[in-house]
Scaffold this motif. Structure first.
Motif, PDB file in Angstrom:
ATOM      1  N   ILE A 190       0.816  -1.218   0.000  1.00 29.44           N
ATOM      2  CA  ILE A 190       0.000   0.000   0.000  1.00 29.44           C
ATOM      3  C   ILE A 190       0.853   1.274   0.000  1.00 29.44           C
ATOM      4  O   ILE A 190       0.372   2.341   0.384  1.00 29.44           O
ATOM      5  N   THR A 192       1.573   3.824  -2.056  1.00 27.85           N
ATOM      6  CA  THR A 192       1.121   4.366  -3.337  1.00 27.85           C
ATOM      7  C   THR A 192       1.796   5.695  -3.674  1.00 27.85           C
ATOM      8  O   THR A 192       1.309   6.465  -4.500  1.00 27.85           O
ATOM      9  N   THR A 201      -2.561   6.023   0.948  1.00 30.76           N
ATOM     10  CA  THR A 201      -3.584   4.973   0.934  1.00 30.76           C
ATOM     11  C   THR A 201      -3.692   4.272   2.283  1.00 30.76           C
ATOM     12  O   THR A 201      -2.687   4.061   2.964  1.00 30.76           O
ATOM     13  N   PHE A 215     -10.491   0.132   0.541  1.00 31.84           N
ATOM     14  CA  PHE A 215      -9.354   1.042   0.567  1.00 31.84           C
ATOM     15  C   PHE A 215      -9.867   2.468   0.686  1.00 31.84           C
ATOM     16  O   PHE A 215     -10.890   2.816   0.098  1.00 31.84           O
ATOM     17  N   SER A 217      -8.427   6.514   0.235  1.00 32.33           N
ATOM     18  CA  SER A 217      -7.350   7.268  -0.403  1.00 32.33           C
ATOM     19  C   SER A 217      -7.425   8.723  -0.001  1.00 32.33           C
ATOM     20  O   SER A 217      -8.518   9.255   0.257  1.00 32.33           O
TER      21      SER A 217
END
Length: 223
Positions: A190, A192, A201, A215, A217
């Motif tokens: 994770i 990102t 994330t 998830f 974000s």
């Protein structure tokens, strides 16, 4: 049902971190929740000091429910306190931004309480279904015979391994340039790349299945 929120590499991106934690707290509501931060709180981004202070404060109020792991960048800082070569190595890996956030000229100028907190950070956390760690694990060793260097730094042969580790390995460390979590049968990345202009994330887990159920974000469009 309890929820577990795993947070990827922050690298001084305080605004994204605060926004995501607030989103997770709203999602949890009155239910029980735990946060696991996967390390790399400092370097490369603008507000390393703010991130450390935010996490220390968060942990102070819920020490059993706020798990902060050590990342390789925290390890680089600790090494920089020990010798000139290690300090040079840290400075070549984004330390400039950390020092600026502390208005410091050397790692020794960083407040001791922050250094002590970083020294106290564990290298992994497991909950029976998942093994949370900064970088990953070496496929040739059992989970409880891992070397600290691998937990903090490994990429290969971990990333290309299809081995069943007996736990879902939840990790960061290797930025995903698509900005989308890399979910495999045996691991979940994770990181990102929040510090590279992509969103931070969070993976959301419950106590029923090992895989993430959702998830979140820092980019609201992706939620």
């Amino acid at each position: 049902m309890s929820k577990i929120y795993a947070v990827g590499d922050v690298h001084g991106c305080l605004d994204q971190l605060q926004g995501l934690v607030e989103l997770c707290e709203r999602d949890a509501g009155e239910g029980r929740s735990k946060f696991v931060f996967l390390g790399d709180y400092i370097d490369r981004g603008p507000e390393s000091r703010g991130v450390i202070e935010f996490l220390m404060d968060l942990q102070k109020w819920s020490p059993d429910e706020i798990i902060c792991l050590r990342g390789n960048h925290e390890e680089l800082l600790l090494g920089a306190l020990e010798g000139e070569d290690a300090e040079l190595n840290w400075r070549q890996n984004g330390a400039k931004f950390t020092l600026e956030s502390y208005q410091a000229s050397t790692p020794g100028d960083i407040p001791l309480r922050h250094i002590d907190w970083i020294r106290s950070l564990p290298l992994f956390h497991e909950d029976g279904m998942r093994f949370f760690v900064h970088a990953g694990v070496h496929p040739d060793r059992s989970l409880h015979q891992q070397r600290p260097r691998d937990l903090l730094w490994i990429r290969e042969p971990f990333l290309s391994s299809n081995k069943d580790f007996g736990r879902l390995i939840v990790h960061g460390h290797t930025p995903i340039f698509s900005g989308v979590p890399d979910q495999r049968t045996n691991r979940l990345n994770i990181d990102t790349g929040a510090v590279y202009g992509r969103p931070l994330t969070v993976a959301v887990f419950n106590t029923r299945i090992a895989a993430p159920v959702q998830f979140f974000s820092a980019d609201p469009i992706l939620n």
